[in-house]
Motif scaffolding. Structure first.
Motif, mmCIF file in Angstrom:
data_model
loop_
_atom_site.group_PDB
_atom_site.id
_atom_site.type_symbol
_atom_site.label_atom_id
_atom_site.label_comp_id
_atom_site.label_asym_id
_atom_site.label_seq_id
_atom_site.Cartn_x
_atom_site.Cartn_y
_atom_site.Cartn_z
ATOM 1 N N VAL A 97 0.886 -1.170 0.000
ATOM 2 C CA VAL A 97 0.000 0.000 0.000
ATOM 3 C C VAL A 97 0.918 1.212 0.000
ATOM 4 C CG1 VAL A 97 -1.826 1.227 1.225
ATOM 5 C CG2 VAL A 97 -1.749 -1.281 1.277
ATOM 6 N N ILE A 98 0.769 2.047 -1.049
ATOM 7 C CA ILE A 98 1.731 3.136 -1.252
ATOM 8 C C ILE A 98 1.016 4.383 -1.759
ATOM 9 C CG2 ILE A 98 2.293 2.451 -3.630
ATOM 10 C CD1 ILE A 98 5.298 2.991 -2.777
ATOM 11 N N THR A 99 1.597 5.532 -1.537
ATOM 12 C CA THR A 99 1.044 6.799 -1.987
ATOM 13 C C THR A 99 0.921 6.826 -3.507
ATOM 14 O OG1 THR A 99 2.074 7.906 -0.104
ATOM 15 C CG2 THR A 99 1.384 9.309 -1.941
ATOM 16 N N LYS A 100 -0.205 7.357 -3.991
ATOM 17 C CA LYS A 100 -0.443 7.447 -5.431
ATOM 18 C C LYS A 100 0.720 8.182 -6.102
ATOM 19 C CE LYS A 100 -4.033 8.580 -8.770
ATOM 20 N NZ LYS A 100 -4.116 7.262 -9.363
ATOM 21 N N GLY A 101 1.183 7.599 -7.198
ATOM 22 C CA GLY A 101 2.301 8.173 -7.932
ATOM 23 C C GLY A 101 3.644 7.521 -7.603
ATOM 24 N N PHE A 102 3.675 6.734 -6.541
ATOM 25 C CA PHE A 102 4.916 6.074 -6.139
ATOM 26 C C PHE A 102 4.854 4.563 -6.350
ATOM 27 C CE2 PHE A 102 5.011 10.070 -3.892
ATOM 28 C CZ PHE A 102 6.334 10.463 -4.024
ATOM 29 N N ARG A 103 3.955 4.117 -7.192
ATOM 30 C CA ARG A 103 3.704 2.702 -7.455
ATOM 31 C C ARG A 103 4.976 1.910 -7.762
ATOM 32 N NH1 ARG A 103 -0.635 -0.247 -9.501
ATOM 33 N NH2 ARG A 103 0.017 -1.994 -10.788
ATOM 34 N N ASP A 104 5.881 2.491 -8.525
ATOM 35 C CA ASP A 104 7.083 1.775 -8.954
ATOM 36 C C ASP A 104 8.314 2.084 -8.108
ATOM 37 O OD1 ASP A 104 5.758 0.494 -11.046
ATOM 38 O OD2 ASP A 104 5.951 2.262 -12.312
ATOM 39 N N ARG A 129 -0.211 -4.243 -5.714
ATOM 40 C CA ARG A 129 0.107 -2.884 -5.281
ATOM 41 C C ARG A 129 -1.183 -2.079 -5.248
ATOM 42 N NH1 ARG A 129 5.059 -1.790 -9.279
ATOM 43 N NH2 ARG A 129 3.634 -2.943 -10.568
ATOM 44 N N GLU A 131 -2.516 1.845 -4.690
ATOM 45 C CA GLU A 131 -2.119 3.246 -4.558
ATOM 46 C C GLU A 131 -3.227 4.017 -3.851
ATOM 47 O OE1 GLU A 131 0.361 5.022 -7.932
ATOM 48 O OE2 GLU A 131 -0.973 3.592 -8.948
ATOM 49 N N VAL A 133 -4.644 7.845 -2.496
ATOM 50 C CA VAL A 133 -4.537 9.304 -2.577
ATOM 51 C C VAL A 133 -4.508 9.779 -1.132
ATOM 52 C CG1 VAL A 133 -5.638 11.429 -3.321
ATOM 53 C CG2 VAL A 133 -5.781 9.380 -4.746
ATOM 54 N N GLU A 134 -3.456 10.500 -0.788
ATOM 55 C CA GLU A 134 -3.291 10.948 0.594
ATOM 56 C C GLU A 134 -3.347 12.463 0.671
ATOM 57 O OE1 GLU A 134 -0.137 8.981 2.916
ATOM 58 O OE2 GLU A 134 0.383 8.077 0.992
#
Length: 147
Positions: A97-104, A129, A131, A133-134
């Motif tokens: 689980v990661i911040t949108k835009g940092f997928r890779d 994965r 993503e 939105v924070e």
């Protein structure tokens, strides 16, 4: 040797897959080291707890199966078990689980890998994965909002 500030035991423990290593600072400042098998069910159910019990017993002379926690200042414990499970691809499936835009981000990393020219780098321990939105509020924005 410097005595502990409040006259209590301090423990630092590394619980590994094979051994559990314990560093203890006794109330008088003496340092004790202990190594136990992480799994030894015929002798004890839990290695970190057993090491703590043994060290307190050796230093105080108080014998018993229970631990007087009032004699403990702090316990710091780390483990390589979870890290090894990830590296060996054991355990339950998981997701990143990661911040949108940092997928890779983990895929790109810092390009440190055994063979930098390998076009098919080794897979990752997660199977999916997600993503998110924070919204991150800066600390001074929060302070202004409360005024």
């Amino acid at each position: 040797m410097n005595a502990t500030p409040n006259g209590k035991f301090q423990f630092a423990i590394d619980r590994g897959g094979t051994f559990t290593d314990v560093w203890a600072k006794c109330p008088d400042g003496k340092v004790k080291i202990m190594k136990l098998l992480s799994e030894d069910p015929t002798n004890y159910p839990d290695a970190p707890k057993e090491a703590i019990r043994r060290i307190i017993e050796q230093e105080t002379g108080c014998k018993g199966l229970s631990i007087d926690t009032s004699k403990i200042d702090w316990i710091r414990m780390g483990t390589t078990v979870a890290t090894n499970a990830l590296l060996e691809r054991k355990g339950e499936p998981m997701a990143l689980v990661i911040t949108k835009g940092f997928r890779d981000l983990l895929h790109i990393g810092n390009q440190s890998r055994p063979n930098i020219f390998d076009l098919q780098p080794r897979g990752f321990p997660y199977s999916n994965r997600i993503e998110l939105v924070e919204h991150v509020m800066r600390l001074f924005d929060l302070a202004e909002a409360q005024c």
